[in-house]
Design a protein around this motif. Sequence first.
Motif, PDB file in Angstrom:
ATOM      1  N   ASP A 145      -6.566  -8.468   5.452  1.00 12.59           N
ATOM      2  CA  ASP A 145      -7.703  -8.206   6.335  1.00 12.59           C
ATOM      3  C   ASP A 145      -7.542  -6.887   7.086  1.00 12.59           C
ATOM      4  O   ASP A 145      -8.518  -6.176   7.310  1.00 12.59           O
ATOM      5  CB  ASP A 145      -7.931  -9.374   7.303  1.00 12.59           C
ATOM      6  N   VAL A 146      -6.317  -6.522   7.414  1.00 15.34           N
ATOM      7  CA  VAL A 146      -6.068  -5.245   8.076  1.00 15.34           C
ATOM      8  C   VAL A 146      -6.253  -4.103   7.068  1.00 15.34           C
ATOM      9  O   VAL A 146      -6.878  -3.087   7.370  1.00 15.34           O
ATOM     10  CB  VAL A 146      -4.659  -5.216   8.712  1.00 15.34           C
ATOM     11  N   ALA A 147      -5.734  -4.286   5.859  1.00 15.31           N
ATOM     12  CA  ALA A 147      -5.888  -3.266   4.804  1.00 15.31           C
ATOM     13  C   ALA A 147      -7.365  -3.012   4.521  1.00 15.31           C
ATOM     14  O   ALA A 147      -7.779  -1.861   4.324  1.00 15.31           O
ATOM     15  CB  ALA A 147      -5.171  -3.705   3.532  1.00 15.31           C
ATOM     16  N   LEU A 178       0.848  -1.180   0.000  1.00 13.34           N
ATOM     17  CA  LEU A 178       0.000   0.000   0.000  1.00 13.34           C
ATOM     18  C   LEU A 178       0.887   1.235   0.000  1.00 13.34           C
ATOM     19  O   LEU A 178       2.103   1.124   0.111  1.00 13.34           O
ATOM     20  CB  LEU A 178      -0.895   0.001   1.242  1.00 13.34           C
ATOM     21  N   VAL A 179       0.268   2.391  -0.073  1.00 11.53           N
ATOM     22  CA  VAL A 179       1.036   3.629  -0.031  1.00 11.53           C
ATOM     23  C   VAL A 179       0.374   4.610   0.928  1.00 11.53           C
ATOM     24  O   VAL A 179      -0.845   4.758   0.939  1.00 11.53           O
ATOM     25  CB  VAL A 179       1.223   4.231  -1.443  1.00 11.53           C
ATOM     26  N   ASP A 180       1.213   5.210   1.763  1.00  9.72           N
ATOM     27  CA  ASP A 180       0.781   6.319   2.608  1.00  9.72           C
ATOM     28  C   ASP A 180       1.124   7.575   1.815  1.00  9.72           C
ATOM     29  O   ASP A 180       2.298   7.890   1.629  1.00  9.72           O
ATOM     30  CB  ASP A 180       1.529   6.285   3.938  1.00  9.72           C
ATOM     31  N   GLU A 181       0.093   8.242   1.322  1.00 11.81           N
ATOM     32  CA  GLU A 181       0.298   9.459   0.545  1.00 11.81           C
ATOM     33  C   GLU A 181      -0.114  10.645   1.401  1.00 11.81           C
ATOM     34  O   GLU A 181      -1.296  10.903   1.603  1.00 11.81           O
ATOM     35  CB  GLU A 181      -0.504   9.442  -0.757  1.00 11.81           C
ATOM     36  N   GLY A 205      -0.205  11.011   4.548  1.00  9.42           N
ATOM     37  CA  GLY A 205      -1.057  10.645   5.669  1.00  9.42           C
ATOM     38  C   GLY A 205      -2.321   9.894   5.323  1.00  9.42           C
ATOM     39  O   GLY A 205      -3.087   9.533   6.211  1.00  9.42           O
ATOM     40  N   GLU A 206      -2.561   9.638   4.029  1.00  6.92           N
ATOM     41  CA  GLU A 206      -3.754   8.886   3.610  1.00  6.92           C
ATOM     42  C   GLU A 206      -3.321   7.521   3.084  1.00  6.92           C
ATOM     43  O   GLU A 206      -2.544   7.439   2.137  1.00  6.92           O
ATOM     44  CB  GLU A 206      -4.520   9.651   2.529  1.00  6.92           C
ATOM     45  N   LEU A 207      -3.824   6.457   3.701  1.00  5.98           N
ATOM     46  CA  LEU A 207      -3.489   5.095   3.295  1.00  5.98           C
ATOM     47  C   LEU A 207      -4.364   4.687   2.120  1.00  5.98           C
ATOM     48  O   LEU A 207      -5.596   4.750   2.208  1.00  5.98           O
ATOM     49  CB  LEU A 207      -3.694   4.138   4.468  1.00  5.98           C
TER      50      LEU A 207
END
Length: 146
Positions: free
Chosen positions: A122-124, A33-36, A38-40
């Motif tokens: 599942d966490v994502a 994933l990417v944290d952009e 502060g937004e996942l």
Amino acid sequence: MRRIGEPYIPGIPYRDRIGAYAIIAGRDGHLLLVDEDGELQLPGGGIDPGESPVQAMHREALEETGWRISGLRRIGSFQRYVYIPQYSMWARKSQLIFIARAVMSLGPPTETGHIPLWMPPDVAARRLDIEGDRVMVREAMQRGLI
């Protein structure tokens, strides 16, 4: 195309923006994933003129995560209505969703403000900030794609 997220607001001058995004799995089953800022979110972005969705996805994955990907397969799409601050515009974003495999890290992301993160599916499916991303991950899990 189904809408997920905020509703259409009459009177707002939405511009169409088509993008390619991917649920990228690693060898251990975790998702890239990417944290952009502060937004996942799922890696991906707008398709440039003259670019196919697959070409755009390869470019975006490398720019945002530093990873080369393979095995792209389109699994769905959705649209959402959103304000995009970096472009100072309202958009109807049509998001084409792919499944892919992470192949090789080529270094850090080339786009500033992007931090690649690995997370169990599942966490994502609970933590992604964009509702449509969460829905797509849950559906991919239900279909046995990840």
